[in-house]
Motif scaffolding. Structure first.
Motif, short mmCIF file in Angstrom:
data_model
loop_
_atom_site.label_atom_id
_atom_site.label_comp_id
_atom_site.label_asym_id
_atom_site.label_seq_id
_atom_site.Cartn_x
_atom_site.Cartn_y
_atom_site.Cartn_z
N ALA A 30 0.74 -1.31 -0.03
CA ALA A 30 0.17 -0.04 -0.16
C ALA A 30 0.96 1.44 0.20
CB ALA A 30 -1.01 -0.16 1.55
N ASP A 34 1.08 4.11 -3.09
CA ASP A 34 0.35 5.15 -2.50
C ASP A 34 -1.05 4.90 -2.49
OD1 ASP A 34 0.34 7.66 -1.56
OD2 ASP A 34 0.28 8.56 -3.72
N SER A 36 -4.74 3.29 0.16
CA SER A 36 -4.86 2.76 1.42
C SER A 36 -4.91 1.28 1.55
CB SER A 36 -6.31 3.38 1.63
OG SER A 36 -7.24 2.63 0.98
N THR A 39 -7.63 -0.36 0.01
CA THR A 39 -7.74 -0.62 -1.59
C THR A 39 -6.89 -1.49 -1.72
OG1 THR A 39 -8.00 1.91 -1.71
CG2 THR A 39 -7.25 0.81 -3.41
N ASP A 349 -13.25 1.05 6.50
CA ASP A 349 -13.30 2.26 6.21
C ASP A 349 -14.47 3.15 6.87
OD1 ASP A 349 -11.67 2.24 4.02
OD2 ASP A 349 -13.11 1.28 2.58
#
Length: 435
Positions: A30, A34, A36, A39, A349
Motif C-alpha cells: 500500500a 500510494d 490505502s 484499497t 472504512d
C-alpha cells in the motif's frame, strides 16, 4: 493414493502462496503503490473474483481437452502472471495481473480436482481433496510467511518473483510426473454438466462454502495490520503468526480429510461452529498479543478442517458433472474470498477498527451454520423418502444385488446408477457421506 494426486498437491503450493501472500504484504505494498490498506486489500478480492469467474469458464472451455495438456498450459499462464505482477508499474497493472493469474489458478484447481477425484474411489474423495488442500496448507505454513519475510527485507515484488520460480518448478512436476489422462469414451456434454445447477443442494453447498470461507478470510486478510496496530506486535512477528495459521491449516486439513468421508456433515457443521467461536474471541481479545497468536493458529485448524468436507460434498451432489463440480467448489470458496475481504475493508472504512473484521466474519459463519443445518435436514428428508421401510424397497435392493452380479460395461459411469446394496444400507444408518 496415486502419486499424481500428491503432484497436484505440490503444484497447489505455488497457487496458494500467490493467493494468500498479500495478507502479509499489504502495508508495504500500500505504501509503495500510494493507496490505502483497504484499497490494497482489494487485490485479494481481485484474485478471488478471477477465481470465481475463471473456474466455471475454463472448466467449460477445456471440457474436451486433454487433462495434462490443460494443466501444463494453466500453470504456465499462472507463472507469467506472477512475473507481470513483479514488474507492475502501477496499482492498475498489478490488479489486472492478479485477475489473469487467478483465471489460470481457477482453471488448474477445477481440472486438477476433477483429475484427483477421477483417480480414487468415491469413499476416498475427501482424502484426495485433503491432499490437494494440503498443498494450500503448506503454502500457508511456508509460502505465505516466506512472502511476508521477503516483503519485509527485499520488498513486496520479491515475493512475486519467488512465486514465479515456484510455478516453474510446479510446471516441471506436472509435465513429467502427471500421467496422460485418457478422455472418456463418451465426450462430456455441456448440457448434462450444467444440469447440476437445477439441484437446490448444489446452491446450498455453494452458499455454505462461500460464507464459511469468507468469514475466516474477512479477518485473515487484515491480520497483518491487526497484529501491528491493535495487538501492538512488531512487524517482524507477522511472518511467524502467518506461519502458525498455516501450521493450523495443515493440522486441520489432515483431521478433516481423515474424518470427512465418514462424517461429512458432522465435520462441516462442527468446523464452521468452531470458526465462529474463534472469530468472536479474536474480536474480543484483539489487543492481547498472546491471545491473537493462539487464536490465529486455532482459526487455521478450524477453517481447513472443514475444507475437505466442503469439497467432497460438492462432488457427491454433482457426481454426474465432475469437472463443473470442481469448478463450482473452487468458485464457491473464492466467492467467499471475494466477499470476506470486501466486507472487512468496508467495516475498516467505516472506522470500526481492524478488530471489527473478526465480528463481520463471525456474522458470515453464523449464516453458514444455518444453511448447513438446512442442507442436512433436506439430505435426511430425501434419504427417508428413498428408504422408507417398505417391501418395495427390499425388492429394489434384491434387484440391485442381482444386477450388480452381472457385468455391464456402461453401468459404472452412468449418472443415477443405483449404488451397491451395502452403501445404501449405510445411508439408512446415517453413516455414509453420499447424498
Amino acid at each position: 493414493m496415486p502419486l499424481a494426486v500428491y503432484i497436484l498437491g505440490l503444484s497447489v503450493f505455488a497457487l496458494g502462496t500467490s493467493e494468500f501472500m498479500l495478507s502479509g504484504l499489504l502495508p508495504p505494498l500500500a505504501a509503495d503503490m500510494d493507496v490505502s490498506i483497504p484499497t490494497a486489500g482489494l487485490l485479494i478480492s481481485a484474485f478471488a473474483i478471477g477465481m470465481v469467474i475463471g473456474a466455471p469458464l475454463l472448466a467449460v472451455a477445456t471440457l474436451r481437452l486433454p487433462r495434462r495438456t490443460t494443466l501444463i498450459a494453466l500453470i504456465s499462464v499462472f507463472g507469467l502472471g506472477q512475473v507481470a505482477g513483479a514488474l507492475a508499474p502501477s496499482y492498475e497493472v498489478l490488479f489486472a495481473s492478479r485477475v489473469v493469474s487467478a483465471f489460470a489458478c481457477a482453471g488448474f484447481w477445477a481440472v486438477g480436482a476433477a483429475v484427483a477425484i477421477a483417480m480414487v474411489a468415491p469413499t476416498a474423495r475427501a482424502r484426495a481433496m485433503a491432499v490437494m488442500i494440503g498443498g494450500l496448507s503448506i503454502a500457508n505454513v511456508l509460502g505465505v510467511p516466506a512472502g511476508a519475510f521477503l516483503g519485509e527485507h527485499l520488498g513486496w515484488r520479491s515475493a512475486f518473483w519467488a512465486v514465479g520460480a515456484a510455478s516453474a518448478v510446479a510446471l516441471a512436476g506436472v509435465a513429467t510426473l502427471i500421467p496422460r489422462i485418457p478422455l472418456p469414451a463418451e465426450k462430456p456434454r455441456l448440457k448434462r454438466e450444467l444440469a447440476i445447477y437445477r439441484d437446490r443442494q448444489v446452491w446450498l453447498s455453494i452458499a455454505v462454502t462461500a460464507l464459511a470461507a469468507g468469514g475466516v478470510f474477512c479477518a485473515f486478510s487484515y491480520l497483518a495490520p491487526l497484529l501491528t496496530d491493535v495487538a501492538g506486535l512488531d512487524s517482524g512477528w507477522v511472518p511467524t503468526v502467518l506461519g502458525l495459521f498455516g501450521i493450523g491449516a495443515l493440522v486441520g486439513t489432515a483431521l478433516g480429510g481423515r474424518y470427512a468421508d465418514a462424517h461429512l456433515f458432522g465435520v462441516l457443521i462442527s468446523g464452521v461452529t468452531a470458526s465462529t467461536v474463534l472469530l468472536a474471541l479474536l474480536a474480543l481479545t484483539a489487543a492481547n498479543p498472546v491471545a491473537v497468536i493462539v487464536l490465529t493458529f486455532l482459526l487455521g485448524v478450524s477453517a481447513f478442517y472443514t475444507a475437505p468436507a466442503l469439497n467432497a460434498r460438492m462432488f457427491n451432489i454433482a457426481a454426474a458433472a465432475p469437472t463443473l463440480a470442481g469448478a463450482t467448489a473452487t468458485a464457491a470458496f473464492n466467492l467467499g474470498n471475494t466477499g470476506g475481504p470486501w466486507l472487512g475493508g468496508t467495516v475498516i472504512d467505516a472506522d470500526l477498527g481492524f478488530a471489527s473484521t473478526a465480528w463481520a466474519g463471525a456474522a458470515m459463519t453464523v449464516v453458514a451454520i444455518g444453511l448447513a443445518a438446512l442442507s442436512l435436514r433436506l439430505h435426511r428428508a430425501t434419504a427417508s423418502r428413498v428408504v422408507t421401510g417398505s417391501a418395495a424397497c427390499a425388492a429394489v435392493d434384491s434387484a440391485a444385488s442381482a444386477a450388480a452380479s452381472v457385468p455391464d460395461p456402461d453401468a459404472g459411469a452412468a449418472p443415477g446408477t443405483v449404488p451397491p446394496v451395502s452403501e445404501r444400507a449405510a445411508d439408512r444408518r446415517g453413516l455414509s457421506a453420499r447424498p
